[in-house]
Design an enzyme around this catalytic site. Sequence first.
Site, short mmCIF file in Angstrom:
data_model
loop_
_atom_site.label_atom_id
_atom_site.label_comp_id
_atom_site.label_asym_id
_atom_site.label_seq_id
_atom_site.Cartn_x
_atom_site.Cartn_y
_atom_site.Cartn_z
N GLU A 78 0.81 -1.20 0.00
CA GLU A 78 0.00 0.00 0.00
C GLU A 78 0.86 1.27 0.00
OE1 GLU A 78 -2.70 0.20 3.25
OE2 GLU A 78 -3.58 2.07 2.53
N ASP A 79 1.95 1.23 0.75
CA ASP A 79 2.70 2.47 1.00
C ASP A 79 4.00 2.61 0.21
OD1 ASP A 79 0.73 3.03 2.77
OD2 ASP A 79 1.88 2.54 4.57
#
Length: 495
Positions: A89-90
């Site tokens: 996600e990051d």
Amino acid sequence: MKYLLDIEQMKTDGVTYEKLLWLISSEYTEEEIEKIKRAYELANSLHQGQFRQSGEPYIIHPISVAYILAELHVDCDTICAGLLHDVVEDTDITVSKIEEMFGIDVSVMVDGVTKISKLNFSTKEEERLANTRKIILTLAKDIRTIMIKLADRLHNMRTLQFKSREKQRENALETMELYVPIAYMLGAYRIKTELEDLSLRYLQPEEYQELKEKMEEIEKASTPCIEEMLGKIYEILSCEDAPSEVKVRMKNICSVYKRLKRGRTLDNIHDLISFKIMVDEVDRCYLLLRPIHETYKPYNGKMKDYICNPKTNQYRSLHTTVFGPDDRLVQMQIRTFDMDKVASFGLAAYWGMHDGNEREIMQQQVREKYQFYDSLLEINHKFVDNHDFVSQVRKEILSDKVYVYGLGGKLIELPEGATPLDLAYKTDPKFGNTIDKVIVNDKEVPLDYVLHTKDRVRFLTNAISYGPNSDWVEKAQTTYAKQKILESLPVYKKN
Ligand code: MN
């Protein structure tokens, strides 16, 4: 005499990579520890330069999540996935790269935890519903991913003070409505109680603080009583030369809060303080009852045998309420060490069969042991729209439950508002189709009678009865019963 209050909480304050390594050092093989180290190194390099709102380096978060998971004694792959749960996600890494490096199990879990891409949904609400559905379905598909989600949420709730007021309320509400019931369904009481106390702290700050202080006062005032009773219990236990342990437990704040909301007062919650007595064998649980009841008179009618009739989340224990010093009522919980492990960690307690097939084993446990599994699949099948699905799951699965005695005295869990039809079809659809009369607590009741906890339900059946009527659909509350009734109606069959 000193006693240890069992606060039933695990803390991640000041958790570091070194502490994580120390925690896992005795429980995992060298090979597994190497894999966990590799996962850490990748996560650490990918999150380099990122910070949490608290100002800490971001990596503290995945380390804390892995730490909580390690305390639950999960398998090596789940800890690796815990360390890597935010990288897709990051950061720029892909799921397939993780698969290449750590295998399909780790990558599937990381993918499962990663939030649904925002691009596919036009509104925030739709996105939220789709995400909720994904989380709920993961319960039936891959329970290890849910454990990571729970650990992730627990650490985020523990560090919620760094978020904005609005974010705090939003997260606390979602935790209370979604994650607390999930933790309860899986029987993970430690996670459940901490999550709900943390949520309450942000949802009702004044009431929470006031109650917390009151309970601390009660605890202080109870010290002499607790120590006197502990002394006697130790005396009883020392008569036999077998392993045992006693813990004193104060009911968690949110549970007390809910009781008070239902009209109880602090004085008449008789399990505000309870003794947890753990022994090595099941028989000894029962044998202990006599000397305990001889020392402290039992309050008849409050004895519960959750060993032979476990709660549906697999909680097992004997409960008895006795007259302690000054005639105050005190609850005793007597169980084996193994039962205690299940009571604290829930499903995670079944972990630890290291034959490389954890996923299969865990899912099989879910299918066999937990009553929510079938209902969840049925609801998923029936409700295509995310909004309908989520609202139905809230009504049937995440809602408050009633526990009734069904066939053979077995304890059955049903959503609040359920009727005898729901019970009958849950027992067996063929059985449901032959119902003639319903007897609850020795009295005949209508088919749409609303069941209450402790109801004893009997059915008079007739194999050549006319079978279900179309009005039965309305009289049942659960999706499963409604569906089975529909399928048995002659009209439905023709279509
Ligand atoms: Mn996270």
